[in-house]
Scaffold this motif. Structure first.
Motif, PDB file in Angstrom:
ATOM      1  N   UNK A 250       2.257 -10.202   8.815  1.00  0.00           N
ATOM      2  CA  UNK A 250       1.592 -10.092   7.503  1.00  0.00           C
ATOM      3  C   UNK A 250       1.992  -8.778   6.863  1.00  0.00           C
ATOM      4  N   UNK A 251       2.332  -8.824   5.561  1.00  0.00           N
ATOM      5  CA  UNK A 251       2.856  -7.667   4.860  1.00  0.00           C
ATOM      6  C   UNK A 251       1.861  -7.121   3.853  1.00  0.00           C
ATOM      7  N   UNK A 252       0.611  -7.532   3.959  1.00  0.00           N
ATOM      8  CA  UNK A 252      -0.444  -6.982   3.125  1.00  0.00           C
ATOM      9  C   UNK A 252      -1.406  -6.156   3.958  1.00  0.00           C
ATOM     10  N   UNK A 253      -2.667  -6.110   3.529  1.00  0.00           N
ATOM     11  CA  UNK A 253      -3.683  -5.375   4.271  1.00  0.00           C
ATOM     12  C   UNK A 253      -4.054  -6.152   5.535  1.00  0.00           C
ATOM     13  N   UNK A 254      -4.292  -5.424   6.636  1.00  0.00           N
ATOM     14  CA  UNK A 254      -4.468  -6.081   7.929  1.00  0.00           C
ATOM     15  C   UNK A 254      -5.369  -5.252   8.828  1.00  0.00           C
ATOM     16  N   UNK A 255      -5.735  -5.880   9.965  1.00  0.00           N
ATOM     17  CA  UNK A 255      -6.568  -5.194  10.950  1.00  0.00           C
ATOM     18  C   UNK A 255      -6.302  -5.778  12.332  1.00  0.00           C
ATOM     19  N   UNK A 256      -6.206  -4.905  13.330  1.00  0.00           N
ATOM     20  CA  UNK A 256      -6.210  -5.320  14.738  1.00  0.00           C
ATOM     21  C   UNK A 256      -7.314  -4.539  15.435  1.00  0.00           C
TER      22      UNK A 256
ATOM     23  N   UNK B  66      -8.697  -8.912  18.322  1.00  0.00           N
ATOM     24  CA  UNK B  66      -8.756  -9.718  17.098  1.00  0.00           C
ATOM     25  C   UNK B  66      -7.715  -9.212  16.107  1.00  0.00           C
ATOM     26  N   UNK B  67      -6.988 -10.126  15.502  1.00  0.00           N
ATOM     27  CA  UNK B  67      -5.940  -9.743  14.551  1.00  0.00           C
ATOM     28  C   UNK B  67      -6.011 -10.639  13.329  1.00  0.00           C
ATOM     29  N   UNK B  68      -5.807 -10.036  12.163  1.00  0.00           N
ATOM     30  CA  UNK B  68      -5.818 -10.832  10.941  1.00  0.00           C
ATOM     31  C   UNK B  68      -5.705  -9.975   9.711  1.00  0.00           C
ATOM     32  N   UNK B  69      -5.665 -10.629   8.589  1.00  0.00           N
ATOM     33  CA  UNK B  69      -5.603  -9.923   7.319  1.00  0.00           C
ATOM     34  C   UNK B  69      -6.984  -9.421   6.921  1.00  0.00           C
ATOM     35  N   UNK B  70      -7.007  -8.473   5.983  1.00  0.00           N
ATOM     36  CA  UNK B  70      -8.252  -7.893   5.486  1.00  0.00           C
ATOM     37  C   UNK B  70      -8.360  -8.187   3.998  1.00  0.00           C
TER      38      UNK B  70
ATOM     39  N   UNK C 255       9.485   3.214   1.185  1.00  0.00           N
ATOM     40  CA  UNK C 255       9.336   4.662   1.393  1.00  0.00           C
ATOM     41  C   UNK C 255       9.538   4.971   2.867  1.00  0.00           C
ATOM     42  N   UNK C 256      10.532   4.356   3.440  1.00  0.00           N
ATOM     43  CA  UNK C 256      10.758   4.427   4.880  1.00  0.00           C
ATOM     44  C   UNK C 256      10.235   3.177   5.540  1.00  0.00           C
ATOM     45  N   UNK C 257       9.347   3.348   6.545  1.00  0.00           N
ATOM     46  CA  UNK C 257       8.935   2.234   7.389  1.00  0.00           C
ATOM     47  C   UNK C 257       7.596   1.620   7.072  1.00  0.00           C
ATOM     48  N   UNK C 258       7.184   1.588   5.798  1.00  0.00           N
ATOM     49  CA  UNK C 258       5.861   1.066   5.454  1.00  0.00           C
ATOM     50  C   UNK C 258       5.820  -0.444   5.303  1.00  0.00           C
ATOM     51  N   UNK C 259       6.948  -1.128   5.532  1.00  0.00           N
ATOM     52  CA  UNK C 259       6.954  -2.591   5.444  1.00  0.00           C
ATOM     53  C   UNK C 259       7.753  -3.161   6.620  1.00  0.00           C
ATOM     54  N   UNK C 260       7.330  -2.817   7.817  1.00  0.00           N
ATOM     55  CA  UNK C 260       7.995  -3.326   9.016  1.00  0.00           C
ATOM     56  C   UNK C 260       6.966  -4.143   9.789  1.00  0.00           C
ATOM     57  N   UNK C 261       7.155  -5.446   9.813  1.00  0.00           N
ATOM     58  CA  UNK C 261       6.245  -6.345  10.520  1.00  0.00           C
ATOM     59  C   UNK C 261       6.992  -7.638  10.810  1.00  0.00           C
ATOM     60  N   UNK C 262       6.374  -8.519  11.559  1.00  0.00           N
ATOM     61  CA  UNK C 262       7.040  -9.756  11.975  1.00  0.00           C
ATOM     62  C   UNK C 262       7.360 -10.667  10.794  1.00  0.00           C
TER      63      UNK C 262
ATOM     64  N   UNK D 298      -3.847  -0.824   2.279  1.00  0.00           N
ATOM     65  CA  UNK D 298      -2.964  -0.373   1.211  1.00  0.00           C
ATOM     66  C   UNK D 298      -2.300  -1.513   0.446  1.00  0.00           C
ATOM     67  N   UNK D 299      -2.535  -2.768   0.876  1.00  0.00           N
ATOM     68  CA  UNK D 299      -1.813  -3.870   0.272  1.00  0.00           C
ATOM     69  C   UNK D 299      -0.380  -3.960   0.769  1.00  0.00           C
ATOM     70  N   UNK D 300      -0.070  -3.241   1.827  1.00  0.00           N
ATOM     71  CA  UNK D 300       1.253  -3.214   2.438  1.00  0.00           C
ATOM     72  C   UNK D 300       1.060  -2.827   3.894  1.00  0.00           C
ATOM     73  N   UNK D 301       2.023  -3.121   4.742  1.00  0.00           N
ATOM     74  CA  UNK D 301       1.885  -2.865   6.176  1.00  0.00           C
ATOM     75  C   UNK D 301       1.480  -1.428   6.455  1.00  0.00           C
TER      76      UNK D 301
END
Length: 687
Positions: A214-220, A233-237, A486-493, A185-188
């Motif tokens: 990371x506050x963009x697109x990601x994958x674990x 494996x963890x990183x951005x997409x 919109x609530x919790x869509x940007x909660x990350x380290x 989504x381009x966001x967490x």
């Protein structure tokens, strides 16, 4: 050439080694101090059949030539089957850097590690440099691979959800194969949090965790092989396609963080909490003020008179900061117009906005403001002047969500506009609290006049967001910044290190919110958790709860109030004032203390214990039915407290207990229809 390096944290060590062939780095041991003193629990015996050694080894970071079948962390084109050789390593204190290079492509990779002495979290990231003469395309771009021994299968715990139902805990058992969560989504995102806990399916103790800053697109991704190893494996997409790495250019991946606890998922949560407290630095010791937010009381109907009426009541009950939410700027009568035109509406503040702010301040309140600076309405002066500033694909229609477009923050002129707008508001008015909202994901993956395959839109947007937040914190250190999406869509380290509090969900109803906060605290610290007392009835569980229940619930992090307090009775205002005063007495323990979750929202026992410097605070709730209580024989619910001194005597709720009693038998709480929650201080006593 075989070499080993060990990083030591507060109670954990992380040991990596270089095999004789020098083709990769692999994990030798990860766990409590001393775990590396012996044969590696991650080593394997036997010969790989129909695969390569790299596919079964605990490889730390693998290009596709090293793990061609089991999942690489890095895929580069036009290179195929990329592999590399060790070049150098340097360890200094809590940090390690290991360098590899591929002669054919000219790609150089520096693997970075950091495990701070006061933390049990290892930070990992990779610095990729194109030292060749030809451009490279990064197809897969992970930050790290973490290996966990799971001989009996992997038990995975993660947090999923949707808008108004964020941070829902879920568990699955992975006997073999692949499990994946993420966001494009381009966001967490609301759907998943960038957090995963892993343990052996038969062992309830040792637990490992992975999270992504990371506050963009990601994958674990978690993959368990036939030999009992689970690799995460963890990183951005790169959702827009491969990322270009020009000759001479360097790209740095986001930090992937790994954590270990011998005390299960709940112990792992305490490791993450301690880490996030470290990310806050000296801002952690700043008092988290009790706020009032006007959104649920007035929505877009913002007027000076109406807001001042709310502020007067807020001051009476002990609120410290008054925040005006959406609706204060020109053109903003509903959600169809105004975003982008960040000028106070003179019709709503006829005596001037500065006069209004001054009147709020004279009530003894600090002042805060809501903004959504990355957004623009089609009906706005900003969009009329700069339609090219929004994400768009040439020749394609533009998508509106919530009647708004998303500004392309990666454009330098847009970044400058957003920064100068916010900086101007903070310099122009006496503002000490800024609520930064974000109410829609990116849909169009393009920029006007720029070929679709060229820009790294995701990376550029996130980098600009970080720069703006860092500049605001530097230039306005007295301002508290709240992150909301919109609530919790940007909660990350990454956001945890750049904002002071986050908004976990737009859902403020009591039982719904209890579940959300229970999941949130598994991954994130209470000093970051903003929570409001409102009159909301519930979206998923509409069972009524008392005002006390709502106050105790909102006191589990950073207390706020969002109800229309003008409509509260005198008795409700008096009760609210008592709860605000009680919160102020314990908020340092809540926001800085060690957290133990006791039971949960779907159990008879439901409480959170906070401990700081010998002080113990317990917040407890009855999440079950209220009818029939007290009409038949029943025994009180017992809350088994943690980490007390068994031989010490404690006072709690008018009674005395030994520490042994409180930990084994438990602290009794007796719920009635009128008493469904409590805040209990447990204090040491000499009697």
């Amino acid at each position: 050439m075989s070499r080993e390096w060990t990083l030591r944290g507060a109670t954990t060590e992380y040991t990596v080694g270089l095999p004789e062939h020098g083709g990769w780095l692999e994990l030798r041991a990860w766990g409590p101090h001393g775990v590396s003193d012996g044969p590696s629990p991650l080593g394997y015996v036997g010969r790989p059949q129909y695969m390569t050694p790299g596919d079964v080894a605990a490889v730390e970071y693998a290009p596709d030539g090293v793990r061609p079948f089991a999942g690489p962390d890095l895929v580069v084109r036009p290179a195929r089957a990329l592999s590399w050789s060790f070049e150098d390593a340097a360890q200094e204190g809590d940090s390690l850097r290991v360098d590899f290079a591929d002669a054919g492509s000219g790609l150089r990779a520096a693997l970075h590690y950091r495990l701070a002495a006061d933390s049990d979290v290892v930070e990992r990231w990779v610095e990729l440099t194109n030292a060749g003469d030809s451009p490279l395309q990064l197809v897969e771009l992970g930050s790290a691979g973490f290996s966990v021994p799971t001989p009996h299968g992997a038990r995975l715990t993660y947090l999923s959800g949707q808008w108004a139902q964020e941070f829902t805990p879920a568990t699955t058992e992975l006997r073999r194969g692949r499990f994946e969560i993420g966001s494009t989504l381009g966001v967490t995102g609301h759907q998943f949090s960038p957090y995963l806990a892993v343990r052996d399916a038969r062992d309830t103790g040792p637990t490992w965790g992975v999270a992504l800053a990371w506050t963009g697109s990601w994958r674990i991704v978690a993959e368990r092989d036939a030999a009992g190893l689970t690799r995460i494996r963890a990183g951005r997409v790169a959702v827009e396609g491969p990322l270009a790495l020009a000759p001479g250019a360097t790209l740095v991946t986001p930090v992937a963080a790994g954590a270990y606890s011998a005390e299960g998922v709940d112990g792992l949560a305490r490791v993450w909490h301690a880490y996030e407290r470290g990310l806050a630095g000296d801002r952690l010791t700043r008092t988290r003020k009790v706020i009032y937010n006007s959104w649920e009381a007035t929505y877009f109907d913002v007027t000076a008179a109406g807001q001042l009426a709310l502020a007067e009541v807020a001051a009476e009950i002990g609120v410290e900061t008054f925040v005006v939410d959406d609706g204060w700027f020109v053109g903003r009568g509903d959600d169809t117009a105004g975003l982008g035109d960040w000028t106070p509406d003179p019709a709503k503040f006829p005596d001037g906005f500065d006069t209004f702010v001054d009147r709020v301040r004279k009530l003894g309140l600090e002042f805060g403001l809501w903004v959504e600076p990355e957004m623009v309405n089609p009906r706005s002066a900003l969009y009329e002047a700069h339609p090219d500033w929004v994400y768009q694909v040439d020749g394609r229609p533009r998508t509106t969500i919530r009647n708004q477009y998303l500004l392309d923050l990666g454009r330098p002129e847009v970044e400058e506009f957003v920064h100068s707008t916010l900086d101007g508001l903070l310099r122009g008015y006496d503002i000490t609290y800024l609520k930064w909202d974000f109410n829609r994901p990116r849909t169009e993956p393009g920029r006007m006049g720029v070929p679709l395959e060229d820009p790294d839109l995701d990376g550029a947007h996130v980098a600009a967001l970080y720069r703006i937040l860092e500049a605001l914190r530097r230039d306005h250190p007295h301002v508290t910044v709240e992150g909301c999406a919109a609530g919790g869509a940007r909660v990350d380290l990454a956001m945890a290190s750049r904002v002071d509090v986050v908004w976990p969900s737009d859902n403020t109803a009591p039982i719904d919110r209890l579940r959300i906060q229970d999941g949130y605290l598994r991954a994130h610290a209470p000093h970051l958790m903003s929570s409001w007392v409102t009159d909301a009835t519930g979206l998923f569980d509409t069972r009524p709860r008392s005002l006390a229940f709502r106050f105790v619930l909102a006191s589990a992090g950073v207390l706020g109030i969002g109800a229309d307090i003008r409509r509260w009775s005198a008795a409700e205002r008096t009760e609210a004032a008592r709860w605000v005063a009680r919160y102020k007495q314990v908020r340092d323990v809540v926001t800085q203390g060690e957290v133990h979750r006791i039971g949960g929202p779907d159990e008879e026992r439901c409480a959170v214990q906070y401990t700081l410097d010998g002080r113990v605070v317990v917040l407890a709730w009855n999440p079950g039915p209220l009818d029939g209580l007290g009409t038949v024989p029943a025994r009180p619910v017992r809350l088994k407290l943690r980490a007390l001194d068994p031989a010490t005597r404690y006072a709690a709720a008018g009674a005395l207990y030994s520490g042994a009693h409180l930990m084994s038998a438990g602290l009794p709480v007796h719920w009635t229809a009128d008493h469904d929650a409590d805040l209990i201080e447990v204090t040491q006593t000499s009697s």
